[in-house]
Design an enzyme around this catalytic site. Structure first.
Site, PDB file in Angstrom:
ATOM      1  N   CYS A  83       0.588  -1.983  -0.026  1.00 52.40           N
ATOM      2  CA  CYS A  83      -0.339   0.129  -0.145  1.00 52.40           C
ATOM      3  C   CYS A  83       1.117   0.838  -0.060  1.00 52.40           C
ATOM      4  O   CYS A  83       1.671   1.112  -1.078  1.00 52.40           O
ATOM      5  CB  CYS A  83      -1.172   0.152   1.182  1.00 52.40           C
ATOM      6  SG  CYS A  83      -2.179   0.968   1.003  1.00 52.40           S
ATOM      7  N   HIS A 198      -4.234  -5.188  -0.126  1.00 47.69           N
ATOM      8  CA  HIS A 198      -3.755  -5.302   1.272  1.00 47.69           C
ATOM      9  C   HIS A 198      -3.735  -6.929   1.057  1.00 47.69           C
ATOM     10  O   HIS A 198      -4.338  -7.086   0.797  1.00 47.69           O
ATOM     11  CB  HIS A 198      -4.301  -4.506   1.879  1.00 47.69           C
ATOM     12  CG  HIS A 198      -4.571  -3.086   2.402  1.00 47.69           C
ATOM     13  ND1 HIS A 198      -3.230  -3.174   3.608  1.00 47.69           N
ATOM     14  CD2 HIS A 198      -4.963  -2.573   1.940  1.00 47.69           C
ATOM     15  CE1 HIS A 198      -3.447  -1.306   3.649  1.00 47.69           C
ATOM     16  NE2 HIS A 198      -3.959  -0.854   2.711  1.00 47.69           N
ATOM     17  N   GLU A 200      -3.112  -9.330   2.941  1.00 46.25           N
ATOM     18  CA  GLU A 200      -2.939  -9.956   4.276  1.00 46.25           C
ATOM     19  C   GLU A 200      -4.367  -9.083   4.552  1.00 46.25           C
ATOM     20  O   GLU A 200      -5.302 -10.157   5.334  1.00 46.25           O
ATOM     21  CB  GLU A 200      -2.329  -8.984   5.007  1.00 46.25           C
ATOM     22  CG  GLU A 200      -2.661  -7.362   5.856  1.00 46.25           C
ATOM     23  CD  GLU A 200      -2.502  -6.066   4.410  1.00 46.25           C
ATOM     24  OE1 GLU A 200      -2.672  -4.741   4.862  1.00 46.25           O
ATOM     25  OE2 GLU A 200      -1.663  -6.874   3.900  1.00 46.25           O
TER      26      GLU A 200
END
Length: 219
Positions: A83, A198, A200
């Site tokens: 990011c 992202h 994650e």
């Protein structure tokens, strides 16, 4: 035991990233740390980032993370930017009236604009798009890269951002997304891979990407 260092300079989504890496790499030590010695000893390094690029770069420079990242890359250490961590690796961002980045990639980071739109179904129709770009979007792979192993071309990843690195003319682009404009969803060069999205927060595809990263040699 091999290790992954997630650089803590006070501006990252550290908990989510560390938990995701621990999930895909149970046999590796995962350090969320600002300790330079620990980071330099890690086998792989992640540079996260959220918030305004001005604040991120101020902390990166104050803590010497810019020099540390350049050293690690010169040594051939695999590095993943996430990011704003990706945006920080660029040459410059137009956010906050212009902020210089670490400069590992020559691209500039642009603002989507206040009148972002896309073509509708009816002739001449334009549909207004919200900024920030927030939610799931498809990523089209533009490099045959080890980080994409096991991830389908066009898989969806989770984005939250108002600024983007341009896709057009970007020699380092590894993945492309469309949101009113074509943008670089991912860039890659040598031992560096970075994502605007992202991983994650991107469920199966994101976890696969992180798994690929912790297994990647940087070549």
């Amino acid at each position: 035991m091999k290790s992954v260092a997630i650089i803590d300079y006070g501006m990252g989504n550290l908990h989510s990233a560390s938990k995701a890496v621990e999930h895909v790499a149970p046999d590796m030590r995962v350090h969320v740390t600002d300790d330079e010695a620990v980071i330099r000893e890690a086998d792989r390094v992640i540079l996260p980032g959220v918030g305004a690029i001005r604040d991120c770069m101020a902390e990166i420079r104050r803590q010497g993370v810019d020099t540390l990242v350049r050293d690690l890359v010169d040594e051939g250490r695999p590095l993943l930017g996430i990011c704003v961590g990706m945006q920080a690796l660029m040459a410059r961002s137009e956010e906050n009236n212009g902020v210089e980045g670490i400069g590992l990639f020559p691209s500039e980071v642009r603002y989507f604009g206040d009148d972002l739109s896309e073509a509708g179904e009816r002739p001449g129709e334009r549909l207004r798009l919200k900024v920030p770009h927030m939610g799931w979007n498809q990523v089209w792979q533009t490099q045959d890269h080890p980080i994409w192993h096991g991830i389908e071309d066009g898989d969806r990843f989770y984005f939250v951002h108002s600024y983007y690195a341009e896709a057009e003319g970007n020699a380092d682009i590894a993945g492309r997304t469309r949101y009113g404009v074509d943008l670089a969803a991912a860039v890659a060069r040598n031992n560096v891979f970075a994502t605007q999205f992202h991983p994650e927060k991107s469920h199966r595809a994101g976890l696969q990407l992180l798994k690929n990263f912790v297994q990647w040699s940087g070549r």
